[in-house]
Design a protein around this motif. Structure first.
Motif, PDB file in Angstrom:
ATOM      1  N   ASP A   1     -29.728 -32.151  -5.192  1.00  0.00           N
ATOM      2  CA  ASP A   1     -28.868 -33.122  -4.492  1.00  0.00           C
ATOM      3  C   ASP A   1     -29.240 -33.234  -3.018  1.00  0.00           C
ATOM      4  N   VAL A   2     -29.838 -32.169  -2.466  1.00  0.00           N
ATOM      5  CA  VAL A   2     -30.278 -32.195  -1.057  1.00  0.00           C
ATOM      6  C   VAL A   2     -31.580 -32.978  -0.908  1.00  0.00           C
ATOM      7  N   THR A   3     -32.576 -32.677  -1.744  1.00  0.00           N
ATOM      8  CA  THR A   3     -33.864 -33.374  -1.595  1.00  0.00           C
ATOM      9  C   THR A   3     -33.700 -34.862  -1.912  1.00  0.00           C
ATOM     10  N   ARG A   4     -32.891 -35.179  -2.925  1.00  0.00           N
ATOM     11  CA  ARG A   4     -32.700 -36.571  -3.349  1.00  0.00           C
ATOM     12  C   ARG A   4     -32.088 -37.411  -2.232  1.00  0.00           C
ATOM     13  N   ARG A   5     -31.176 -36.804  -1.467  1.00  0.00           N
ATOM     14  CA  ARG A   5     -30.495 -37.551  -0.392  1.00  0.00           C
ATOM     15  C   ARG A   5     -31.188 -37.385   0.963  1.00  0.00           C
ATOM     16  N   ASN A   6     -32.390 -36.755   0.945  1.00  0.00           N
ATOM     17  CA  ASN A   6     -33.181 -36.619   2.186  1.00  0.00           C
ATOM     18  C   ASN A   6     -32.444 -35.793   3.238  1.00  0.00           C
ATOM     19  N   LEU A   7     -31.802 -34.708   2.789  1.00  0.00           N
ATOM     20  CA  LEU A   7     -31.011 -33.861   3.685  1.00  0.00           C
ATOM     21  C   LEU A   7     -31.673 -32.510   3.970  1.00  0.00           C
ATOM     22  N   THR A   8     -32.961 -32.369   3.620  1.00  0.00           N
ATOM     23  CA  THR A   8     -33.649 -31.086   3.817  1.00  0.00           C
ATOM     24  C   THR A   8     -33.571 -30.627   5.281  1.00  0.00           C
ATOM     25  N   GLY A   9     -33.867 -31.527   6.185  1.00  0.00           N
ATOM     26  CA  GLY A   9     -33.848 -31.171   7.611  1.00  0.00           C
ATOM     27  C   GLY A   9     -32.445 -30.846   8.103  1.00  0.00           C
ATOM     28  N   ALA A  10     -31.472 -31.616   7.637  1.00  0.00           N
ATOM     29  CA  ALA A  10     -30.080 -31.393   8.058  1.00  0.00           C
ATOM     30  C   ALA A  10     -29.599 -30.014   7.607  1.00  0.00           C
ATOM     31  N   VAL A  11     -29.942 -29.627   6.371  1.00  0.00           N
ATOM     32  CA  VAL A  11     -29.520 -28.308   5.885  1.00  0.00           C
ATOM     33  C   VAL A  11     -30.296 -27.212   6.615  1.00  0.00           C
TER      34      VAL A  11
ATOM     35  N   ALA B   1     -24.803 -13.392   5.786  1.00  0.00           N
ATOM     36  CA  ALA B   1     -24.801 -14.442   6.802  1.00  0.00           C
ATOM     37  C   ALA B   1     -25.070 -15.805   6.155  1.00  0.00           C
ATOM     38  N   TYR B   2     -26.005 -15.831   5.196  1.00  0.00           N
ATOM     39  CA  TYR B   2     -26.306 -17.108   4.541  1.00  0.00           C
ATOM     40  C   TYR B   2     -25.152 -17.543   3.655  1.00  0.00           C
ATOM     41  N   ARG B   3     -24.572 -16.593   2.898  1.00  0.00           N
ATOM     42  CA  ARG B   3     -23.446 -16.974   2.035  1.00  0.00           C
ATOM     43  C   ARG B   3     -22.276 -17.502   2.867  1.00  0.00           C
ATOM     44  N   ALA B   4     -22.111 -16.971   4.074  1.00  0.00           N
ATOM     45  CA  ALA B   4     -21.036 -17.460   4.952  1.00  0.00           C
ATOM     46  C   ALA B   4     -21.286 -18.910   5.365  1.00  0.00           C
ATOM     47  N   VAL B   5     -22.519 -19.238   5.715  1.00  0.00           N
ATOM     48  CA  VAL B   5     -22.797 -20.611   6.159  1.00  0.00           C
ATOM     49  C   VAL B   5     -22.903 -21.566   4.960  1.00  0.00           C
ATOM     50  N   MET B   6     -23.201 -21.023   3.764  1.00  0.00           N
ATOM     51  CA  MET B   6     -23.198 -21.860   2.554  1.00  0.00           C
ATOM     52  C   MET B   6     -21.793 -22.337   2.220  1.00  0.00           C
ATOM     53  N   GLY B   7     -20.814 -21.433   2.285  1.00  0.00           N
ATOM     54  CA  GLY B   7     -19.454 -21.751   1.871  1.00  0.00           C
ATOM     55  C   GLY B   7     -19.236 -21.482   0.393  1.00  0.00           C
ATOM     56  N   ALA B   8     -18.001 -21.650  -0.074  1.00  0.00           N
ATOM     57  CA  ALA B   8     -17.619 -21.335  -1.448  1.00  0.00           C
ATOM     58  C   ALA B   8     -18.387 -22.186  -2.456  1.00  0.00           C
ATOM     59  N   THR B   9     -18.583 -21.617  -3.671  1.00  0.00           N
ATOM     60  CA  THR B   9     -19.294 -22.312  -4.752  1.00  0.00           C
ATOM     61  C   THR B   9     -18.691 -23.695  -5.002  1.00  0.00           C
ATOM     62  N   ASN B  10     -17.357 -23.755  -5.033  1.00  0.00           N
ATOM     63  CA  ASN B  10     -16.657 -25.033  -5.203  1.00  0.00           C
ATOM     64  C   ASN B  10     -16.478 -25.683  -3.833  1.00  0.00           C
TER      65      ASN B  10
ATOM     66  N   ASP C   1     -19.723 -29.673   3.891  1.00  0.00           N
ATOM     67  CA  ASP C   1     -20.192 -30.902   4.532  1.00  0.00           C
ATOM     68  C   ASP C   1     -21.196 -31.704   3.700  1.00  0.00           C
ATOM     69  N   PHE C   2     -21.878 -31.060   2.731  1.00  0.00           N
ATOM     70  CA  PHE C   2     -22.928 -31.774   2.006  1.00  0.00           C
ATOM     71  C   PHE C   2     -22.766 -31.777   0.492  1.00  0.00           C
ATOM     72  N   ALA C   3     -22.092 -30.778  -0.099  1.00  0.00           N
ATOM     73  CA  ALA C   3     -22.093 -30.665  -1.561  1.00  0.00           C
ATOM     74  C   ALA C   3     -21.317 -31.803  -2.214  1.00  0.00           C
ATOM     75  N   ILE C   4     -21.733 -32.117  -3.439  1.00  0.00           N
ATOM     76  CA  ILE C   4     -21.134 -33.214  -4.200  1.00  0.00           C
ATOM     77  C   ILE C   4     -20.082 -32.684  -5.172  1.00  0.00           C
ATOM     78  N   SER C   5     -20.361 -31.534  -5.796  1.00  0.00           N
ATOM     79  CA  SER C   5     -19.486 -30.981  -6.829  1.00  0.00           C
ATOM     80  C   SER C   5     -19.811 -29.501  -7.003  1.00  0.00           C
ATOM     81  N   MET C   6     -19.064 -28.861  -7.886  1.00  0.00           N
ATOM     82  CA  MET C   6     -19.295 -27.454  -8.239  1.00  0.00           C
ATOM     83  C   MET C   6     -20.738 -27.232  -8.709  1.00  0.00           C
ATOM     84  N   GLY C   7     -21.280 -28.146  -9.484  1.00  0.00           N
ATOM     85  CA  GLY C   7     -22.656 -28.031  -9.976  1.00  0.00           C
ATOM     86  C   GLY C   7     -23.645 -28.417  -8.881  1.00  0.00           C
ATOM     87  N   GLU C   8     -23.481 -29.620  -8.349  1.00  0.00           N
ATOM     88  CA  GLU C   8     -24.391 -30.123  -7.301  1.00  0.00           C
ATOM     89  C   GLU C   8     -23.868 -29.651  -5.955  1.00  0.00           C
ATOM     90  N   ASN C   9     -24.025 -28.345  -5.729  1.00  0.00           N
ATOM     91  CA  ASN C   9     -23.433 -27.742  -4.535  1.00  0.00           C
ATOM     92  C   ASN C   9     -24.475 -27.361  -3.484  1.00  0.00           C
TER      93      ASN C   9
END
Ligand code: ATP
Ligand code: MG
Length: 137
Positions: free
Chosen positions: A11-21, A83-92, A104-112
């Motif tokens: 979902d990140v590569t498809r929306r061209n968000l690699t740099g933002a993440v 540290a990474y899990r903190a900046v990732m945020g919850a699975t959902n 800020d970027f995830a679409i759903s529980m799967g496309e997170n």
């Protein structure tokens, strides 16, 4: 200093968000010490998520991870796994804290949007699945 394994999901590569993440990762004090874009095969995705093989969402998860290219990474920093899990945020993403990647970027529980290792042993295993030692600099 610790290392963790990261995936920027389809979902990140498809929306061209690699740099933002990646900007969020670097702002969190983590250094990207290896990175490549790969289109996972079904076998690679099944191996990677083998621990979830019996879960009801496994088929959907493998489909999603193989639907488009991903970016696999090794991140290094102080307490990198947590540290990474903190900046990732919850699975959902609906439950993720404000300012996290998933909020800020995830679409759903799967496309997170991102994966991050959950322990030192899994980090070492996951890094070894995707990178040769001389690719990590
Ligand atoms: P990751 O392992 O990707 O860093 P996580 O540790 O937060 O995420 P896990 O419980 O390990 O979450 O689940 C692995 C991945 O499987 C999740 O990131 C998500 O993409 C997918 N997943 C988990 N639960 C569900 C669900 N109920 N429905 C659909 N997909 C799910
Ligand atoms: Mg996990």
């Amino acid at each position: 200093v610790q290392r963790t394994f990261s995936i920027l999901k389809p979902d990140v590569t498809r929306r061209n968000l690699t740099g933002a993440v990646n900007a969020r990762i670097e702002a969190a004090g983590l250094r990207i010490i290896a990175q490549k874009r790969v289109h996972m095969t079904r076998a690679q995705a099944e191996t990677f998520y083998g621990v979830h093989r019996e879960r009801p969402f496994f088929g959907e998860l493998v489909e999603m991870m193989t639907a488009a290219p991903v970016v696999v990474q090794v991140l290094e920093g102080e307490d990198a796994i947590l540290a990474y899990r903190a900046v990732m945020g919850a699975t959902n993403p609906e439950k993720a804290d404000a300012g996290t990647i998933r909020k800020d970027f995830a679409i759903s529980m799967g496309e997170n949007s991102v994966h991050g290792s959950d322990a030192p042993e899994t980090a070492a295993q996951e890094i070894a699945q995707w990178f040769a030692g001389n690719e990590i600099v």
